[in-house]
Design an enzyme around this catalytic site. Sequence first.
Site, PDB file in Angstrom:
ATOM      1  N   ASP A 104       0.800  -1.001  -0.030  1.00  0.00           N
ATOM      2  CA  ASP A 104      -0.162  -0.132  -0.038  1.00  0.00           C
ATOM      3  C   ASP A 104       1.064   1.342   0.075  1.00  0.00           C
ATOM      4  OD1 ASP A 104      -2.144   1.595   0.279  1.00  0.00           O
ATOM      5  OD2 ASP A 104      -3.161   0.750   1.856  1.00  0.00           O
ATOM      6  N   ASP A 139      -3.754   7.460  -3.400  1.00  0.00           N
ATOM      7  CA  ASP A 139      -5.034   7.559  -3.871  1.00  0.00           C
ATOM      8  C   ASP A 139      -5.581   8.697  -2.570  1.00  0.00           C
ATOM      9  OD1 ASP A 139      -4.756   5.313  -2.282  1.00  0.00           O
ATOM     10  OD2 ASP A 139      -7.033   5.226  -2.367  1.00  0.00           O
TER      11      ASP A 139
HETATM   12  N1  GUN Z   1      -6.293   0.787   3.373  1.00  0.00           N
HETATM   13  C1  GUN Z   1      -7.686   0.888   3.825  1.00  0.00           C
HETATM   14  N2  GUN Z   1      -8.427   1.841   2.858  1.00  0.00           N
HETATM   15  C2  GUN Z   1      -7.522   2.369   2.125  1.00  0.00           C
HETATM   16  C3  GUN Z   1      -7.863   3.194   0.942  1.00  0.00           C
HETATM   17  O1  GUN Z   1      -8.795   3.941   0.940  1.00  0.00           O
HETATM   18  N3  GUN Z   1      -6.578   3.625   0.153  1.00  0.00           N
HETATM   19  C4  GUN Z   1      -5.472   2.828   0.322  1.00  0.00           C
HETATM   20  N4  GUN Z   1      -4.492   3.218  -0.437  1.00  0.00           N
HETATM   21  N5  GUN Z   1      -5.371   2.131   1.315  1.00  0.00           N
HETATM   22  C5  GUN Z   1      -6.195   1.775   2.170  1.00  0.00           C
END
Ligand code: GUN
Length: 708
Positions: A104, A139
């Site tokens: 992420d 995002d």
């Molecule tokens: N992890 C939990 N929700 C989100 C999200 O909306 N965007 C991102 N990039 N990671 C997340």
Amino acid sequence: MAAPPAPHPCQEYDLGKFEILARDGASRIGRLHTKHGPLNTPMLLPVINPNIRTIEPKEMWEKFGIGGIITNSYIIWKHDKLKNLILEKGVHEVLDFPGVIVTDSGTFQSYVYGDVEVGVSEIVQFQKDIGVDIGTMLDIFGRPDMSRSQLEYAVEETANRATESLKVAGNNLLLNGPIQGGLHEDLRALSGSLMSSIEGEHRNFAIHPIGGIVPLMENQRYKELFQILLSSKSEIPANRPIHFFGCGHPLLFPLSIALGVDIFDSAAYVLFARDDRLLSPTGTIKLQDINEWPISSNALFSTTPEEVKNMDKNERTSLLSRHNLEITQAELSRCRAAIRDGKIWQLAEQRSHCSPQLRTAFLWVLDQLNEAGEGPVGESILDIISSTNPVRKGGESLSHDIELRPHILHLQALLATRWKSPGSWWDGSTSDPKRLVIIEKKAPPWRISSLQSIISYLIEEPNTIPLIVTPLGIIPFSLEDLSPWCHLDGSNEMWNISYDEDEIFEFLVDLGLEEIPYIMVPPESDYDDDTPNNEQIMDWLDRCAIVDKLALLCSISPSNGCKFTEGMSSRRSNTNRMVNVYADGKHILSPRLSDGGISLTLEGAKILAKMFPEVPNFEKEAKDLEYSGIPKICIIDDAIPFVGIGRNVMHGYISGADEHIIPGQPCLVVDSLGNLVAHGTALTTSTEMRVLKKGIAVKIRGGALKIS
Ligand code: GUN
């Protein structure tokens, strides 16, 4: 147990392709191809904190069957020592995990802690540099409580950052393109449409996570969770897996999967463990509340709750995390088995009874299925129904909510739109029907329990339509062996059902028979159980069954069905069921005894190909016809020599597919001139055939080319 072998990297040309291996409507068993092997979905990516590894990633791979993990590139990027180590050695070596590594981007940290310091390109470049398989762009997290204009900004700004992110990702890093939009259905659909249509310089987004949902899950706002899923999904093409960002409670898996989620990720296994809570597929259990294990797992097997309560904190967290991960994996494999068996909705329904919030959400989904209204949710709902194979083998337990399962709604819709009353009768007459005879309170198989009385009524008045009462409504006798109507499991009492006049009227309206007088036939008034079989009537009933099934399942109009079955005869089994159907001496099809459907033969397929010469083409607009004829798939020339000798049709070789294809039902495969190449069973829908580039589209039963 031997450790699983190291994963095979995918072929270069398959990188990022998603294929569907099995499906039940929107739920699918899929495979996403990566450099560290396939990601087999539906699956969970356990969250790994690179600084605190409660369960080593290697142990997850070897002992828990975990094919992919997720960690946070922003956390790595922020810690210089770790950052440099991973930059030097690569993320797979440092985390010691051979499978797929997803990262992420820091968006979630911006939601929890405010702004993050990293740039849009910088974080994607970093994920690429450390050798991640699937990264995530930065995002904008859209919280459910934000104003509409803030959420509009989150959607637009996320989309604005997409092109740059895809450019930096290059050809080798697959990228997540998150969908935002808060609780607004239209914004979710807009985000789905923007993010899925952005064409990257090298490749497009590989996966679409649904973002901004963690606050909903924390507050058990499940109805809104699924509303968001359905509205986002309405615009996401079928070749992009859907990831439910931050969702990892097994209770939510069955319904999420039934509605199309492929990937979950969560730290729940360890967070709950730290809090002395055990995950179970039916909810969460507090360690302090129990004296005996209400659920079993390898992790808990040789201990007692008392012993675990007395362990030191780290040991307890370690043990409970292992239990939680094991249970999570077990529920996912239960879901995959349910998809293969066509029982995912049954499982979702069972689980819905485990939490009031989930039940509310499930009932809301049923309402949507019942209404299939307008807007993005309605569109997704219609997609779910039309992509679900209406017939399936095996029994299905009767339950309160069964009527609104997608396969049943699909079959009822086909019955209402494609079934027509017979145009001619067993005595050769062709006048309008004079009466309906409705057999009630009889158990299947109706061809045994009700045949004699039906024959008696038909002798008395040839222009009679025989119908039967089932717990799922009134159906023509011609469809008596079609599942699920005839394959319901439950107490014998369920066949004693009787409907009131208004209900009967409603059912007859659906069939277009409401103006015809009817008589109800209760079991005790079977007036002639000794009626001898009448060959002519039996032949007429058999032909009605085939013509009606061709109409419902293959969209062949009854008049074309009659032409196709001209001069029909059949071979019957020991139990007196039709097994082969001949027309003018040619074996054209075989009724399937397991689910009541039909399987064409090559002879039958050849006749149908001539009868329906139109060639499907993705570039051409489909005509809106009542009966569109046997569904067809047109393949490109390269594939003809293979498919023509019986190999399956693969995605990527299709130039056109009829919109009315039903997965699980017969179809023809033709070349661009309309010549028959093969016939088989469609596994995907026409929209899926348009976008998927890997996997089987049609399972071929027979090729039409002679092997020289
Ligand atoms: N992890 C939990 N929700 C989100 C999200 O909306 N965007 C991102 N990039 N990671 C997340």
